[in-house]
Design a protein around this motif. Structure first.
Motif, PDB file in Angstrom:
ATOM      1  N   ASN A   1      37.601 -68.710 -60.750  1.00  0.00           N
ATOM      2  CA  ASN A   1      36.867 -67.912 -59.764  1.00  0.00           C
ATOM      3  C   ASN A   1      37.612 -66.653 -59.315  1.00  0.00           C
ATOM      4  OD1 ASN A   1      34.267 -67.897 -58.677  1.00  0.00           O
ATOM      5  ND2 ASN A   1      35.119 -68.210 -56.622  1.00  0.00           N
TER       6      ASN A   1
ATOM      7  N   GLY B   1      37.955 -64.014 -60.942  1.00  0.00           N
ATOM      8  CA  GLY B   1      37.270 -62.817 -61.452  1.00  0.00           C
ATOM      9  C   GLY B   1      37.701 -62.442 -62.863  1.00  0.00           C
ATOM     10  N   LYS B   2      38.215 -63.417 -63.609  1.00  0.00           N
ATOM     11  CA  LYS B   2      38.745 -63.155 -64.951  1.00  0.00           C
ATOM     12  C   LYS B   2      37.649 -62.756 -65.933  1.00  0.00           C
ATOM     13  CE  LYS B   2      40.676 -66.737 -66.819  1.00  0.00           C
ATOM     14  NZ  LYS B   2      39.859 -67.270 -67.911  1.00  0.00           N
ATOM     15  N   SER B   3      36.559 -63.507 -65.940  1.00  0.00           N
ATOM     16  CA  SER B   3      35.484 -63.176 -66.890  1.00  0.00           C
ATOM     17  C   SER B   3      34.895 -61.807 -66.582  1.00  0.00           C
ATOM     18  CB  SER B   3      34.369 -64.228 -66.819  1.00  0.00           C
ATOM     19  OG  SER B   3      34.899 -65.500 -67.045  1.00  0.00           O
ATOM     20  N   SER B   4      34.682 -61.540 -65.311  1.00  0.00           N
ATOM     21  CA  SER B   4      34.139 -60.233 -64.915  1.00  0.00           C
ATOM     22  C   SER B   4      35.079 -59.125 -65.367  1.00  0.00           C
ATOM     23  CB  SER B   4      33.974 -60.156 -63.399  1.00  0.00           C
ATOM     24  OG  SER B   4      33.168 -61.223 -62.942  1.00  0.00           O
TER      25      SER B   4
ATOM     26  N   SER C   1      31.541 -67.233 -64.584  1.00  0.00           N
ATOM     27  CA  SER C   1      31.381 -68.595 -64.068  1.00  0.00           C
ATOM     28  C   SER C   1      30.911 -69.567 -65.158  1.00  0.00           C
ATOM     29  CB  SER C   1      30.415 -68.623 -62.881  1.00  0.00           C
ATOM     30  OG  SER C   1      30.870 -67.747 -61.893  1.00  0.00           O
TER      31      SER C   1
ATOM     32  N   LYS D   1      39.116 -58.102 -57.069  1.00  0.00           N
ATOM     33  CA  LYS D   1      38.036 -58.020 -56.060  1.00  0.00           C
ATOM     34  C   LYS D   1      38.381 -57.093 -54.893  1.00  0.00           C
ATOM     35  CE  LYS D   1      36.586 -62.744 -57.257  1.00  0.00           C
ATOM     36  NZ  LYS D   1      35.996 -63.989 -56.791  1.00  0.00           N
TER      37      LYS D   1
ATOM     38  N   ASP E   1      37.206 -54.385 -54.062  1.00  0.00           N
ATOM     39  CA  ASP E   1      36.043 -53.761 -53.412  1.00  0.00           C
ATOM     40  C   ASP E   1      35.547 -54.559 -52.220  1.00  0.00           C
ATOM     41  OD1 ASP E   1      33.468 -55.517 -54.441  1.00  0.00           O
ATOM     42  OD2 ASP E   1      35.094 -55.485 -55.892  1.00  0.00           O
ATOM     43  N   LYS E   2      35.995 -55.818 -52.118  1.00  0.00           N
ATOM     44  CA  LYS E   2      35.467 -56.686 -51.058  1.00  0.00           C
ATOM     45  C   LYS E   2      36.118 -56.456 -49.704  1.00  0.00           C
ATOM     46  CE  LYS E   2      33.430 -60.498 -53.539  1.00  0.00           C
ATOM     47  NZ  LYS E   2      32.801 -61.758 -53.135  1.00  0.00           N
TER      48      LYS E   2
ATOM     49  N   SER F   1      36.218 -55.317 -60.590  1.00  0.00           N
ATOM     50  CA  SER F   1      35.303 -55.247 -61.738  1.00  0.00           C
ATOM     51  C   SER F   1      33.999 -54.594 -61.319  1.00  0.00           C
ATOM     52  CB  SER F   1      35.029 -56.645 -62.279  1.00  0.00           C
ATOM     53  OG  SER F   1      36.235 -57.205 -62.709  1.00  0.00           O
TER      54      SER F   1
HETATM   55  P1  GDP Z   1      36.443 -66.453 -63.306  1.00  0.00           P
HETATM   56  O1  GDP Z   1      36.118 -67.859 -62.962  1.00  0.00           O
HETATM   57  O2  GDP Z   1      37.861 -66.116 -62.973  1.00  0.00           O
HETATM   58  O3  GDP Z   1      36.098 -66.058 -64.723  1.00  0.00           O
HETATM   59  O4  GDP Z   1      35.610 -65.521 -62.303  1.00  0.00           O
HETATM   60  P2  GDP Z   1      34.208 -64.759 -62.529  1.00  0.00           P
HETATM   61  O5  GDP Z   1      34.417 -63.498 -63.272  1.00  0.00           O
HETATM   62  O6  GDP Z   1      33.232 -65.756 -63.064  1.00  0.00           O
HETATM   63  O7  GDP Z   1      33.883 -64.338 -61.032  1.00  0.00           O
HETATM   64  C1  GDP Z   1      33.714 -65.277 -59.993  1.00  0.00           C
HETATM   65  C2  GDP Z   1      32.774 -64.689 -58.959  1.00  0.00           C
HETATM   66  O8  GDP Z   1      33.367 -63.535 -58.345  1.00  0.00           O
HETATM   67  C3  GDP Z   1      31.458 -64.207 -59.542  1.00  0.00           C
HETATM   68  O9  GDP Z   1      30.440 -64.461 -58.600  1.00  0.00           O
HETATM   69  C4  GDP Z   1      31.664 -62.719 -59.716  1.00  0.00           C
HETATM   70  O10 GDP Z   1      30.470 -61.973 -59.672  1.00  0.00           O
HETATM   71  C5  GDP Z   1      32.566 -62.384 -58.549  1.00  0.00           C
HETATM   72  N1  GDP Z   1      33.467 -61.250 -58.854  1.00  0.00           N
HETATM   73  C6  GDP Z   1      34.323 -61.165 -59.885  1.00  0.00           C
HETATM   74  N2  GDP Z   1      35.008 -60.011 -59.860  1.00  0.00           N
HETATM   75  C7  GDP Z   1      34.553 -59.316 -58.792  1.00  0.00           C
HETATM   76  C8  GDP Z   1      34.862 -58.026 -58.223  1.00  0.00           C
HETATM   77  O11 GDP Z   1      35.713 -57.258 -58.702  1.00  0.00           O
HETATM   78  N3  GDP Z   1      34.186 -57.670 -57.097  1.00  0.00           N
HETATM   79  C9  GDP Z   1      33.257 -58.483 -56.519  1.00  0.00           C
HETATM   80  N4  GDP Z   1      32.672 -58.048 -55.407  1.00  0.00           N
HETATM   81  N5  GDP Z   1      32.938 -59.690 -57.024  1.00  0.00           N
HETATM   82  C10 GDP Z   1      33.572 -60.114 -58.139  1.00  0.00           C
END
Ligand code: GDP
Length: 202
Positions: free
Chosen positions: A39, A41-44, A59, A149, A151-152, A184
């Motif tokens: 969670n 944000g790796k995939s994003s 996710s 993240k 931007d949050k 991202s």
């Molecule tokens: P992973 O489990 O590390 O691959 O994380 P995901 O890429 O699936 O992201 C987890 C959640 O965080 C998702 O709901 C994404 O949309 C959100 N997210 C990921 N990166 C960012 C970011 O840079 N900014 C914002 N606002 N949300 C993000």
């Protein structure tokens, strides 16, 4: 501008998911690995870097996230999506206990040039992140810290969070890894990450 060509990702393709290092591709392409708690944000981030929205699953289902996923970028280097360590147990000894295949990969992959460790910029230092970085430091593999993240929250809050994290790092690793602030959503940090990758291609 030197290197400006590089931030143009011309191709990004999924190659293979490997259960362990034995199943990893036998090639000498330079590899750049991405890891972090689930969670984070790796995939994003992988999708953002590659300009391909569906490349890494956002996710993804837990089973799939236990594999080492290899992507080929610009037909020259490989981006490796490593399993997250969020759901792994941390042993009582405080030694990090993550997926064995990740440990094998990070310890033995000769063409691994750098590990990008993702950290959620909104959280106070997490024990599991610090333990992982400590472990990574012992392997001698170059790494970078990517605070996700951004931007949050405000830039000031993000910087304070980065400073707190760096202060919580083991003394001998302070000042060692490059630090990148990323989002991202607004593509912050993309060029900085790709430039570090470019430096690792030499
Ligand atoms: P992973 O489990 O590390 O691959 O994380 P995901 O890429 O699936 O992201 C987890 C959640 O965080 C998702 O709901 C994404 O949309 C959100 N997210 C990921 N990166 C960012 C970011 O840079 N900014 C914002 N606002 N949300 C993000």
């Amino acid at each position: 501008m030197p290197g400006a060509w590089f931030v143009r990702i011309k191709s990004a393709t999924f190659h293979i998911s490997a259960r362990d290092i034995e199943k990893a591709p036998e090639w000498d392409r330079p590899e750049f690995a991405f890891i972090g708690r689930s969670n984070v944000g790796k995939s994003s981030m992988i999708n953002m870097l590659s300009n391909k929205n569906g490349l890494a699953k956002v996710s993804a289902t837990p089973g799939k996230t236990q594999l080492l996923n290899f992507f080929v970028m610009n037909e020259t280097w490989s981006l490796v999506d490593l399993p997250g360590y969020g759901f792994a147990k941390v042993a009582k000894s405080e030694k990090i206990n993550f997926n064995e295949s990740v440990g094998d990969y990070l310890n033995s992959r000769e063409n691994l040039r750098r590990v990008f460790t993702l950290i959620d910029s909104r959280l106070p230092p997490q024990r599991i992140d610090i333990d992982f970085i400590n472990w990574l430091g012992e392997t001698g593999v170059p790494f970078a810290l990517v605070f996700t993240k951004a931007d949050k929250q405000s830039a000031g809050k993000t910087q304070a969070s980065v400073d707190t994290f760096l202060a919580a790092m083991p003394e001998h690793l302070k000042g060692v890894p490059p630090v990148i602030i990323s989002s991202s959503k607004d593509r912050t940090g993309r060029v900085a990450i790709l430039k570090l990758i470019e430096q690792g291609l030499d």
